[in-house]
Design a protein around this motif. Structure first.
Motif, mmCIF file in Angstrom:
data_model
loop_
_atom_site.group_PDB
_atom_site.id
_atom_site.type_symbol
_atom_site.label_atom_id
_atom_site.label_comp_id
_atom_site.label_asym_id
_atom_site.label_seq_id
_atom_site.Cartn_x
_atom_site.Cartn_y
_atom_site.Cartn_z
ATOM 1 N N ILE A 230 81.666 63.349 6.167
ATOM 2 C CA ILE A 230 80.774 62.228 5.876
ATOM 3 C C ILE A 230 80.475 62.086 4.391
ATOM 4 C CG2 ILE A 230 79.733 62.346 8.168
ATOM 5 C CD1 ILE A 230 77.333 63.748 6.902
ATOM 6 N N PHE A 231 80.877 63.075 3.563
ATOM 7 C CA PHE A 231 80.611 63.001 2.135
ATOM 8 C C PHE A 231 81.880 62.867 1.294
ATOM 9 C CE2 PHE A 231 76.808 65.665 3.499
ATOM 10 C CZ PHE A 231 75.977 64.564 3.564
ATOM 11 N N THR A 232 83.046 62.859 1.949
ATOM 12 C CA THR A 232 84.304 62.731 1.199
ATOM 13 C C THR A 232 85.156 61.550 1.665
ATOM 14 O OG1 THR A 232 85.323 64.325 2.721
ATOM 15 C CG2 THR A 232 84.474 65.194 0.634
ATOM 16 N N GLU A 233 84.753 60.881 2.728
ATOM 17 C CA GLU A 233 85.544 59.765 3.253
ATOM 18 C C GLU A 233 84.678 58.512 3.399
ATOM 19 O OE1 GLU A 233 87.403 60.856 6.923
ATOM 20 O OE2 GLU A 233 88.437 62.595 6.079
ATOM 21 N N ASP A 234 85.297 57.360 3.112
ATOM 22 C CA ASP A 234 84.678 56.070 3.415
ATOM 23 C C ASP A 234 83.265 55.943 2.848
ATOM 24 O OD1 ASP A 234 84.726 53.516 4.589
ATOM 25 O OD2 ASP A 234 83.647 54.238 6.355
ATOM 26 N N GLN A 235 83.112 56.307 1.581
ATOM 27 C CA GLN A 235 81.813 56.170 0.927
ATOM 28 C C GLN A 235 81.559 54.708 0.545
ATOM 29 O OE1 GLN A 235 79.708 59.165 0.576
ATOM 30 N NE2 GLN A 235 81.292 59.487 2.129
ATOM 31 N N PRO A 236 80.294 54.292 0.489
ATOM 32 C CA PRO A 236 79.999 52.868 0.237
ATOM 33 C C PRO A 236 80.602 52.330 -1.055
ATOM 34 C CG PRO A 236 78.027 54.032 0.974
ATOM 35 C CD PRO A 236 79.080 55.082 0.763
ATOM 36 N N GLU A 237 80.718 53.167 -2.077
ATOM 37 C CA GLU A 237 81.266 52.698 -3.357
ATOM 38 C C GLU A 237 82.718 52.246 -3.231
ATOM 39 O OE1 GLU A 237 78.200 55.933 -4.245
ATOM 40 O OE2 GLU A 237 79.795 55.567 -2.785
ATOM 41 N N THR A 238 83.411 52.772 -2.243
ATOM 42 C CA THR A 238 84.839 52.462 -2.091
ATOM 43 C C THR A 238 85.070 50.965 -1.969
ATOM 44 O OG1 THR A 238 85.024 54.551 -0.881
ATOM 45 C CG2 THR A 238 86.928 53.076 -0.828
ATOM 46 N N TYR A 239 84.179 50.258 -1.297
ATOM 47 C CA TYR A 239 84.389 48.823 -1.069
ATOM 48 C C TYR A 239 84.373 48.048 -2.377
ATOM 49 C CZ TYR A 239 82.854 50.657 3.435
ATOM 50 O OH TYR A 239 82.701 51.422 4.556
ATOM 51 N N ALA A 240 83.527 48.475 -3.315
ATOM 52 C CA ALA A 240 83.493 47.817 -4.621
ATOM 53 C C ALA A 240 84.808 48.045 -5.369
ATOM 54 C CB ALA A 240 82.320 48.341 -5.452
ATOM 55 N N TYR A 241 85.363 49.250 -5.241
ATOM 56 C CA TYR A 241 86.636 49.533 -5.898
ATOM 57 C C TYR A 241 87.755 48.678 -5.295
ATOM 58 C CZ TYR A 241 83.977 53.766 -7.162
ATOM 59 O OH TYR A 241 83.013 54.652 -7.602
ATOM 60 N N VAL A 242 87.740 48.513 -3.989
ATOM 61 C CA VAL A 242 88.755 47.681 -3.331
ATOM 62 C C VAL A 242 88.644 46.237 -3.811
ATOM 63 C CG1 VAL A 242 89.562 46.775 -1.119
ATOM 64 C CG2 VAL A 242 88.920 49.186 -1.318
ATOM 65 N N ARG A 243 87.413 45.750 -3.951
ATOM 66 C CA ARG A 243 87.226 44.379 -4.435
ATOM 67 C C ARG A 243 87.804 44.224 -5.841
ATOM 68 N NH1 ARG A 243 82.448 44.635 -1.270
ATOM 69 N NH2 ARG A 243 81.259 45.613 -2.938
ATOM 70 N N GLU A 244 87.620 45.219 -6.692
ATOM 71 C CA GLU A 244 88.170 45.139 -8.046
ATOM 72 C C GLU A 244 89.700 45.158 -8.017
ATOM 73 O OE1 GLU A 244 84.442 47.396 -10.328
ATOM 74 O OE2 GLU A 244 86.438 48.312 -10.302
ATOM 75 N N MET A 245 90.277 45.962 -7.145
ATOM 76 C CA MET A 245 91.734 45.984 -7.022
ATOM 77 C C MET A 245 92.256 44.630 -6.541
ATOM 78 S SD MET A 245 92.014 49.762 -5.277
ATOM 79 C CE MET A 245 93.765 49.938 -5.288
ATOM 80 N N ARG A 246 91.540 44.030 -5.616
ATOM 81 C CA ARG A 246 91.946 42.718 -5.111
ATOM 82 C C ARG A 246 91.912 41.683 -6.237
ATOM 83 N NH1 ARG A 246 92.084 39.706 -0.281
ATOM 84 N NH2 ARG A 246 92.641 37.595 -0.882
ATOM 85 N N GLN A 247 90.940 41.778 -7.112
ATOM 86 C CA GLN A 247 90.856 40.838 -8.228
ATOM 87 C C GLN A 247 92.075 40.947 -9.139
ATOM 88 O OE1 GLN A 247 87.085 41.728 -10.049
ATOM 89 N NE2 GLN A 247 85.895 40.852 -8.359
ATOM 90 N N VAL A 248 92.569 42.172 -9.324
ATOM 91 C CA VAL A 248 93.781 42.347 -10.128
ATOM 92 C C VAL A 248 94.966 41.673 -9.446
ATOM 93 C CG1 VAL A 248 95.389 44.029 -11.104
ATOM 94 C CG2 VAL A 248 92.920 44.483 -11.152
#
Length: 528
Positions: A230-248
């Motif tokens: 629960i502390f190494t997988e699927d953390q809430p910050e990950t979604y923001a990183y995915v959004r930034e990758m999508r923008q690229v």
């Protein structure tokens, strides 16, 4: 969107075609086999890593994100492959490995040089626990602690895989921007998108808390399963990183030429679907592999598909997978007859299918003697299990492609990096080309049939069937029925129609309102 109508074909670059006689496949080998891929009917190729690497994990330990390892060729070879693929109408996806680098990457060498290094915070460093041990109880996917002590600087660094694969610190905006520049490097060259490695692992708990024990774990199970992650997988910050990758990706997208993100994510459906909202076009849906193949019954398959379909929003596009470089071969798990049925299932469900190289000829898990095991995950267990109990790991599903019955299966002129499966004399592309009822011809027929608009976009509905048969309707006029048993089964149809394809490849006929399915047979019916 092209990726909604596409069939994606995964190439494991070490094992597809060797052209320079060193026993390892290369980029030029993929280029030479493009006509075969075009004839198969696939629309996009996904290349597993071919970047510069010490090869501790066969390319998933990158020393240079923006160059081709000499064992695979050159950047010019890749550019030529990309140009010829596009000329044939084939898209090309490449692997992006953003979670970790090689310990020999210049970034990590600079990071570990000193606690005061400008790149120290590019990776995740922590002081030892009070007893001098690792900072917490986090475990590596490959066994043992996810921390290694750097004696020179007195701190531990995090690695969720091998110690030679240190994790990048995605909380550092400089790291993120460096990875986005890597994406731009390949997008400028013309790639059509990325399969993103371990996308759900990019962020870790900020406080680095110990993970709780797993009450369901028992001795003999996977070591990492001792804990709930629960502390190494699927953390809430990950979604923001995915959004930034999508923008690229969107920087390079245009109508008809959208650049796509396919995310490797091993999560239950409710968590998996959040990655759609974050901007991932196709979060990999592995539920047929992990829930379907071990329990190959109609009611279970229907449950897996219905649950997924019920959770998708109108903006989410489904996808399905039955094999990859980390999982046992489809034909080894189901047997040859049901592997054909599995192919019919994959290509007739709603959504984008991904197909693993060699499954179109029913390749089976290779036979790997202990002295020839290459997989680092297996080798890490050598000391614990002993030499003669060494597991084959992921090597069996990575054996060389079987092209013909010549020495080394037409893959190479020398002994390959992994042994060729002994059945290559009879199970190979050349032999199946000459057999009109082969698995190869079935896969071609299924891919061609899938182009029908109703099979591409038509709604999915489970259809009532007798025990042992899984049946469903697609759109307004298609019914698919697969017999998961070794017994003949009957199915009442909603109306008459025509059998247009059977996994046995031996009948196309009109049927009334009753259909007989032979043992291990799947059929596609065009209803009146």
């Amino acid at each position: 969107m092209w990726w909604k109508e596409a069939v994606i074909y995964q190439v494991y670059p070490r094992s597809f075609q060797d052209t320079n006689g060193d026993g390892v496949a290369d980029v030029e080998g993929v280029r030479r086999r493009l006509p075969y891929l075009k004839s198969l009917g696939v629309d996009a190729i996904w290349l597993s890593p071919f970047y510069k690497s010490p090869m501790k994990d066969f390319g998933y330990d990158l020393a240079d994100y923006c160059d081709v390892d000499p064992i695979f060729g050159t950047l010019q070879d890749f550019d030529r492959l990309l140009e010829e693929a596009h000329a044939l109408g084939l898209r090309v996806l490449v692997d992006l490995v953003p979670n970790h680098t090689s310990s020999e990457h210049p970034w990590f060498l600079e990071s570990r040089a000193s606690r005061n290094s400008p790149k120290r915070d590019w990776y995740i460093w922590k002081d030892p626990a009070p007893d001098g041990g690792p900072p917490n109880n986090w475990q590596s996917f490959f066994g043992g602690p996810a921390w290694t002590l750097d004696e020179a600087t007195g701190q531990y660094y995090l690695h969720q895989f091998l110690p030679e694969q240190p994790d990048l610190n995605w909380r550092n905006p400089e790291v993120r921007e460096a990875l986005y520049e890597v994406m731009r490097f390949w997008l400028r060259r013309g790639v059509d998108g990325f399969r993103v490695d371990v996308l759900w692992l990019l962020a870790e708990d900020l406080l680095f808390k110990d993970e709780p024990g797993n009450p369901d774990w028992r001795p003999g199970m996977w070591d990492r399963g001792r804990h709930l992650h629960i502390f190494t997988e699927d953390q809430p910050e990950t979604y923001a990183y995915v959004r930034e990758m999508r923008q690229v990706l969107d920087e390079f997208s245009e109508p008809g030429r959208e650049r796509v993100m396919v995310g490797e994510i091993y999560l239950p459906y409710p968590q998996l679907l959040r990655y759609y909202q974050a901007g991932c076009h196709l979060p990999f849906n592995f539920h047929l592999i992990f829930r379907g193949l071990p329990d190959w019954r109609p009611e279970n398959l229907a449950r897996i598909v219905e649950e997924y379909e019920s959770l998708l929003t109108r903006w989410d596009w489904p996808n399905w997978v039955l094999g990859n470089h980390d999982q046992p071969r489809l034909a080894s798990r189901l047997g040859e007859a049901q592997a054909r049925v599995g192919a019919m299932l994959l290509f007739t469900l709603r959504g984008t299918p991904t197909w693993y190289y060699g499954d179109e000829i029913g390749m089976k898990n290779g036979e790997i003697p202990p002295e020839k095991v290459q997989d680092p995950a297996a080798l890490r267990q050598k000391d614990r299990l002993g030499e003669h109990q060494l597991p084959p790991g992921r090597d069996p599903e990575r054996t060389p492609m079987q092209w013909d019955d010549t020495p080394f299966a037409g893959f190479s002129t020398v002994e390959p990096w992994l042994p060729v499966n002994p059945d290559y004399k009879t199970r190979n592309v050349a032999a199946q080309e000459n057999d009109p009822r082969s698995m190869l011809h079935l896969v071609r027929r299924l891919i061609a049939l899938r182009k029908d608009p109703d099979l591409l976009y038509g709604a999915y509905r489970t259809y009532r069937a007798r025990e042992g048969v899984y049946a469903y309707l697609r759109g307004e006029g298609w019914l698919v029925a697969i017999n998961l048993t070794e017994k003949e089964k009957a199915l009442e149809l909603p109306r008459g129609g025509r059998v247009v394809l059977t996994t046995h490849l031996d009948r196309e006929e009109r049927v009334g309102e009753r259909l007989l399915l032979r043992p291990d047979e799947g059929v596609v019916v065009r209803l009146d």
